[in-house]
Design an enzyme around this catalytic site. Structure first.
Site, PDB file in Angstrom:
ATOM      1  N   ARG A 172      -8.551 -27.970  99.991  1.00 13.28           N
ATOM      2  CA  ARG A 172      -7.622 -27.693  98.889  1.00 13.28           C
ATOM      3  C   ARG A 172      -8.307 -27.863  97.526  1.00 13.28           C
ATOM      4  NH1 ARG A 172      -5.151 -26.434  95.520  1.00 13.28           N
ATOM      5  NH2 ARG A 172      -2.971 -26.604  94.906  1.00 13.28           N
ATOM      6  N   LYS A 173      -9.503 -28.460  97.514  1.00 11.94           N
ATOM      7  CA  LYS A 173     -10.208 -28.701  96.248  1.00 11.94           C
ATOM      8  C   LYS A 173     -11.224 -27.579  95.990  1.00 11.94           C
ATOM      9  CE  LYS A 173      -8.196 -32.726  96.995  1.00 11.94           C
ATOM     10  NZ  LYS A 173      -6.944 -33.180  96.486  1.00 11.94           N
ATOM     11  N   LEU A 174     -11.917 -27.652  94.854  1.00 14.47           N
ATOM     12  CA  LEU A 174     -12.826 -26.551  94.496  1.00 14.47           C
ATOM     13  C   LEU A 174     -14.028 -26.433  95.415  1.00 14.47           C
ATOM     14  CD1 LEU A 174     -13.061 -26.270  90.640  1.00 14.47           C
ATOM     15  CD2 LEU A 174     -11.311 -25.561  92.233  1.00 14.47           C
TER      16      LEU A 174
END
Ligand code: PLP
Length: 372
Positions: A175-177
């Site tokens: 869900r993060k970069l």
């Protein structure tokens, strides 16, 4: 369906993972070390200690500060629940403070309002990638752990978030970069703390398993303290190294898409979108919007209407104090937290989002808010 997030991953990551498998070294080894060094360099930290998640990095950070039973740690309720849970892992009490309406982050004032003589630390979250005003907390005289789960590549006064942090925790969840599948990093400024953090993630061993194997001869390790297994694998780190090489392009693209959202969303009256604070830049890890006071439609209904139009949006940042896990947990009034969590939603934003899809999202939102 337009997803809210899609990781940017390609053949390079697949090959890197395959190479790690073929090398025969799959547990924590040379690739983990290389990833730690590259990541620390990128965020301006002295030392990187790779771990299994940001949650375990937060736990280690608080453990390193000797947080334990009877202690209080100030955290925002407006955060992913792992921020507060890490305090409970230490047997200590999370104390919820309210946040700035503009950034969604703690402020020196909201923290000062809940500090007691039992307060041992503050976990400062760079929520959704928006940098917190770290320097403004110095006057409190409390150790700060930065929850930088979302903030890889965000900047603060022209430097990367993480530069100068004594303890910062990062996430590589999809869900993060940047993603390694699951994974995290603790960055540390003090070399002795880094040595202890490396030991704590690996059962308290005096010599890491990787160093023991690399050393060749017989090395008998000792277990110096009760610790944890929070290691990252070399397969994950191999993927992380490739992902790190994409970070600048990922952020440039997200900022371009965010600027386009800002101009498109201007036609929805009263809608407010997350943007850069005066003192830094966000990586737009989460592109959230706050519905206007007089939007006639409830946020959850807006989400339903978006889904019906093929747009997968999400509720805004959660408020931990409203979850069953924190039922009955005492806290001060948290009016801004409660407003943001109930009035905000996160719009799709990912590297390969197209202009057409963005138009579709904004059209659907305009209709969903009855703003047309
Ligand atoms: C995602 C997130 C975490 C947890 O990260 P994991 O790597 O999944 O453990 C913690 N804090 C914040 C603010 C997050 O957004």
């Amino acid at each position: 369906m337009i997803p809210v997030m899609r990781p940017l991953m390609g053949e390079e990551e697949a090959l890197a993972a395959a190479e790690a498998v073929r090398s025969g070294w799959v547990a924590q080894g040379p690739r983990v070390r290389a990833f730690e060094e590259a990541f620390a360099l990128r965020v301006g930290a002295a030392h990187g200690v790779a771990v299994s998640s940001c949650t375990t990095a937060l736990h280690l950070a608080l453990h390193l500060l000797d947080v334990g039973p009877g202690d209080e740690v100030v955290v925002p309720s407006l955060s992913f629940i792992a921020t507060a849970n890490a305090v409970r892992y230490c047997g200590a009490t999370p104390v919820f403070a309210d946040v700035s309406a503009e950034t969604g982050n703690l402020t020196a004032e909201t923290v000062a309002a809940v500090v007691t003589d039992r307060t041992r630390a503050v976990v400062l979250v760079h929520q959704g990638g928006v940098p917190a005003d770290v320097k403004s907390f110095e006057g409190l005289g409390l150790p700060i752990v930065e929850d930088a789960a979302c903030a890889a590549g965000s900047t603060y006064h022209g430097s990367p978030v993480g530069l100068g942090a004594s303890l910062a925790a990062w996430s590589f969840h999809p869900r993060k970069l940047l993603t390694t599948g699951e994974g995290g990093m603790l960055t540390v400024d003090d070399p002795e703390v880094a040595v202890r953090a490396r030991r704590l993630r690996e059962h308290g061993m005096s010599v890491s398993a990787a160093d023991r194997h690399a050393g060749g001869g017989v090395v008998l390790e000792e277990y110096l303290e009760t610790a944890f297994n929070y290691r990252m694998t070399d397969i994950q780190a191999a993927v992380g190294l490739v992902q790190l090489g994409r970070l600048d392009a990922i952020i440039a693209r997200r900022r371009e898409l965010a600027a386009r959202y800002h101009s498109l969303l201007a036609r929805i009256p009263g809608l407010r979108a997350v943007s850069d604070p005066a003192y830094g830049t966000t990586n737009y890890q989460s592109f959230w919007v706050e519905l206007s006071e007089d939007c006639p439609v409830d946020r959850n209904e807006v989400l339903n209407r978006l889904a019906a139009k093929g747009v997968s949006a999400r509720r805004g940042i959660m408020a931990s104090h409203l979850e069953p896990a924190y039922a009955g947990h005492p806290h001060v009034a948290l009016p801004v937290t409660e407003r943001l969590t109930s009035r905000t939603l996160i719009l799709p934003l990912f590297h390969e989002l197209t202009a057409e899809e963005q138009d579709q999202v904004v059209d659907a939102l305009e209709l969903a808010c009855d703003a047309r």
